[in-house]
Scaffold this motif. Structure first.
Motif, short mmCIF file in Angstrom:
data_model
loop_
_atom_site.label_atom_id
_atom_site.label_comp_id
_atom_site.label_asym_id
_atom_site.label_seq_id
_atom_site.Cartn_x
_atom_site.Cartn_y
_atom_site.Cartn_z
N ASN A 191 -119.66 -74.95 16.85
CA ASN A 191 -120.52 -73.77 16.58
C ASN A 191 -121.58 -73.17 17.22
N PRO A 192 -121.53 -72.05 18.14
CA PRO A 192 -123.40 -71.92 18.75
C PRO A 192 -124.49 -70.93 17.83
N LEU A 193 -123.52 -70.09 16.58
CA LEU A 193 -124.68 -69.91 15.57
C LEU A 193 -125.60 -71.13 14.96
N ARG A 194 -124.91 -72.12 15.21
CA ARG A 194 -126.12 -72.88 14.14
C ARG A 194 -126.94 -72.94 15.04
N ASP A 195 -127.20 -72.61 16.86
CA ASP A 195 -128.42 -72.48 17.95
C ASP A 195 -129.50 -72.07 17.18
N VAL A 196 -130.93 -71.61 17.23
CA VAL A 196 -131.48 -70.47 16.54
C VAL A 196 -131.78 -69.53 17.64
N ILE A 232 -114.76 -67.37 15.97
CA ILE A 232 -115.60 -67.81 17.63
C ILE A 232 -114.69 -68.39 18.54
N LYS A 233 -114.77 -67.77 20.36
CA LYS A 233 -113.37 -68.12 21.30
C LYS A 233 -114.41 -68.67 22.17
N GLY A 234 -113.76 -70.10 23.21
CA GLY A 234 -114.97 -70.08 24.45
C GLY A 234 -116.22 -71.10 24.41
N GLY A 245 -123.60 -60.80 27.34
CA GLY A 245 -122.23 -62.37 28.13
C GLY A 245 -121.21 -62.61 26.74
N VAL A 246 -121.93 -62.33 25.33
CA VAL A 246 -121.58 -62.24 23.98
C VAL A 246 -120.39 -61.95 24.00
N ARG A 247 -119.12 -61.47 24.38
CA ARG A 247 -117.93 -60.70 24.54
C ARG A 247 -117.14 -60.21 22.70
N THR A 248 -117.27 -59.57 22.21
CA THR A 248 -117.57 -59.36 21.23
C THR A 248 -116.72 -58.01 20.84
N GLY A 249 -115.56 -58.36 20.53
CA GLY A 249 -114.15 -57.09 19.23
C GLY A 249 -114.63 -56.80 18.00
N GLY A 284 -122.21 -67.21 27.70
CA GLY A 284 -121.68 -66.61 26.93
C GLY A 284 -120.71 -67.05 25.80
N PHE A 285 -119.90 -66.34 25.31
CA PHE A 285 -118.78 -67.36 24.75
C PHE A 285 -117.64 -65.83 23.49
N GLU A 286 -116.61 -65.29 23.24
CA GLU A 286 -116.23 -64.52 22.49
C GLU A 286 -116.41 -64.23 20.85
N ILE A 287 -116.74 -63.22 20.77
CA ILE A 287 -116.62 -63.53 19.14
C ILE A 287 -116.04 -62.25 18.55
N THR A 288 -115.50 -62.61 17.09
CA THR A 288 -115.15 -61.09 16.34
C THR A 288 -116.14 -60.27 15.68
N LEU A 289 -116.63 -59.03 15.48
CA LEU A 289 -117.53 -59.19 14.33
C LEU A 289 -116.87 -57.94 13.23
N GLY A 290 -116.49 -58.81 12.50
CA GLY A 290 -116.36 -58.24 10.83
C GLY A 290 -116.86 -57.01 10.65
N THR A 291 -116.65 -56.12 10.21
CA THR A 291 -117.18 -54.35 9.07
C THR A 291 -116.31 -54.17 8.52
N PRO A 292 -116.85 -53.25 7.21
CA PRO A 292 -116.05 -52.91 6.67
C PRO A 292 -115.76 -50.95 7.23
N ASN A 293 -115.20 -50.28 6.96
CA ASN A 293 -115.12 -48.91 8.01
C ASN A 293 -115.11 -47.91 6.77
N ASP A 294 -115.17 -47.77 5.50
CA ASP A 294 -115.48 -47.39 4.61
C ASP A 294 -116.50 -47.01 3.52
#
Length: 558
Positions: A325-330, A319-321, A424-428, A394-404
């Motif tokens: 920790n924004p995810l602590r907020d419901v 998380i950047k920006g 506004g949550v810029r996601t990679g 917003g803020f920046e976040i990276t979403l992890g994922t499997p690809n297979d």
């Protein structure tokens, strides 16, 4: 209540749940190309299976992971098993009876031998329960299933008595996950005695890597291991001493083909006879070429977990920006959930072969709620919530994922990234193979990640305990809660339910726990997978809710 072959599946206080769940789920299993079963051992042939995900070990106790659990069932049987609709049925135990609220008696099937010819007895059960907590470096341990045991005794070679530290009505269901080992083949030094602090007579238990050797992978199941070459193939052969129905196949070769394109191409070219999870967009082409496709609703929830770590070093890794920790907020978690258009994902990404989810287990499985509300798509409301929470930009976040690992997993993650970016949550996206992804996930390297969970028990307590209860390794709670969500009232309701034999009360507690947890938006439920299989002419696969590909479920057809 004593369990017999006629009353299989009727766990005390849970008996009719299994039957109702099985009937209701079977009613929504969609099957195309259905043909009559015809065939027996006289039609035996070789079978080649294209796996969508490779098992990570031959050790039946190394990793509580779908591909591992499916492979395990071919070689290492459990005391209690489940059918395609997840109803309990006898396996190595013919019956199970609660003597009281903390004591269960299991009567073992007589005349069963391991593939090396040694008899299966209560000593092998005790050895198995003792060995499970000793498995090193398990990414998702089976130890949680034996942790409540205070005593395991063998009054005679075909009787096992298990005493637990509290009421455990789901014990027979839990035991469906545990494959039985041969004490002799595993190096037991004489009689094994169970003790909660450490068993005696164990000798030197095999390491997980040892099970790649067919001489170590000794079970009672319908197949034996002939060859295990990581990344290439797993070769099985019928177990000539198997106590149950004989195999319709002389040889089974399982080939890991994680990419959907090559997996479908292998089927169409005749290189394999059955494949898991063909790409949704390829189903018309597969059926048009004369192959049979079968589909079934699964118990697997695809979800996004959100890291809610709270401590001196609050910063989640991707998380950047923001300086907190924004995810602590419901409100932020609710905003991210409202930004997801589940209907669009089901229709456009999944081709309609999925079911939008509101909670983490599909109705009518035990503890679920009919028509549980699905979070509506509301991007404007999501932006308003972000502003209220102090993130108007917003803020920046990276979403992890499997690809297979899951059906269209990386595509789903990409769509979610686009939807979050719109509010506004810029996601990679950080996509990797399943083996790499799970290793990194277990090290908390993602602030948010896409994953899946299938409840082996077909019961809400499994899903809640695994994904949402406060992580407590001593109590065996929250063992896959990599989002670090914690709500003590959700814990209380779930733990009480897990100790409740009376069915109606137990289900009500689980519904309360699920509803309370979902109000916190601890994770984002996306959809339940509808799993397809494709088979060559002359074969048909019977779908399973647990998504397992079992050779025993392959039918020969005219």
């Amino acid at each position: 209540m004593t369990q017999t072959p006629e009353t299989a599946g009727r766990t005390p206080g849970l008996c009719w749940i299994r039957a109702v769940a099985g009937l209701a789920i079977s009613g929504i299993v969609a099957i195309s190309g259905v043909v009559a079963l015809a065939g027996d051992a006289a039609q035996a042939r070789d079978l080649r299976v294209g796996l969508s995900a490779e098992p990570t070990s031959m050790d039946p106790h190394f990793h509580n992971l779908g591909p591992n659990n499916a492979l395990r069932r071919h070689i290492f049987e459990s005391l209690v098993d489940t059918d395609a609709q997840m109803r309990l049925k006898p396996s190595l135990a013919l019956s199970w009876t609660p003597r009281d609220t903390t004591t269960w008696e299991f009567k073992l099937r007589p005349g069963v031998t391991f593939s090396d010819g040694t008899p299966f007895t209560a000593q092998d059960v005790i050895y198995t329960f003792c060995r499970i907590p000793l498995v090193e470096n398990s990414p998702s341990s089976f130890a949680t299933f034996v942790k409540p045991f205070t005593r395991v005794e063998a009054p005679d070679p075909l009787t096992v008595v298990v005493t637990t530290d509290g009421p455990l009505p789901l014990l027979p269901t839990n035991l469906t996950a545990l494959g039985m080992l041969s004490a002799k083949a595993s190096g037991a030094a004489g009689a094994v005695t169970f003790a909660k602090g450490g068993c005696t007579g164990m000798g030197t238990p095999p390491r997980s890597t040892d099970f790649a050797d067919p001489k170590v992978s000794v079970g009672t199941g319908p197949y034996v291991l002939r060859e295990y070459v990581r990344g290439t193939q797993i070769v099985l052969a019928p177990n000539p001493s198997y106590w149950g129905p004989k195999s319709a196949f002389d040889k089974v070769t399982m080939k890991p083909i994680p990419s959907t394109g090559p997996r479908v191409a292998a089927l169409l070219a005749g290189d394999v006879d059955l494949i898991e999870s063909p790409a949704i967009q390829d189903l018309p082409r597969i059926e048009g070429a004369g192959f049979t496709v079968t589909k079934g609703l699964s118990n697997r929830i695809i979800y996004v977990h959100l890291d809610q770590f709270d401590g001196p070093d609050w910063k989640t890794p991707t998380i950047k920006g923001t300086d907190r920790n924004p995810l602590r907020d419901v409100r932020v978690r609710e905003a991210l959930s409202k930004a997801v258009d589940r209907k669009a994902i089901v229709e456009r990404v999944m081709g309609g072969v999925a079911q939008a989810a509101g909670e983490i287990l599909p109705y009518p499985l035990s503890g679920t709620t009919k028509d549980f509300p699905i979070v509506p798509y509301d991007p404007k409301g999501a932006k308003d919530l972000l502003t209220q929470a102090g993130y108007p930009n917003g803020f920046e976040i990276t979403l992890g994922t499997p690809n297979d690992r899951y059906i269209n997993d990386e595509k789903v993650a990409q769509v979610i990234a686009q939807m979050w970016t719109r509010i506004g949550v810029r996601t990679g996206i950080d996509a990797s193979t399943a083996s790499t992804f799970f290793t990194r996930r277990n090290k908390f390297e993602f602030s948010a990640y896409l994953s899946g969970w299938g409840a082996d028990s077909g019961d809400m307590s499994n899903s809640l305990n695994s994904l949402l209860l406060c992580f407590d390794p001593v109590k065996g709670l929250g063992f896959t809660n990599r989002g670090r969500y914690c709500n003590r009232e959700v814990d209380r309701l779930t733990v009480e339910a897990m100790a409740t034999f009376e069915e109606a009360k137990r289900e009500d507690l689980l519904r309360q726990a699920s509803a309370l947890a979902m109000k916190d938006y601890p994770l984002i439920p996306l959809h339940f997978e509808v799993t397809p299989w494709a088979t060559a002419k002359g074969l048909r696969y019977v779908p399973r809710i647990d998504q397992y590909t079992l050779v025993m479920n392959v039918e020969l057809t005219p």
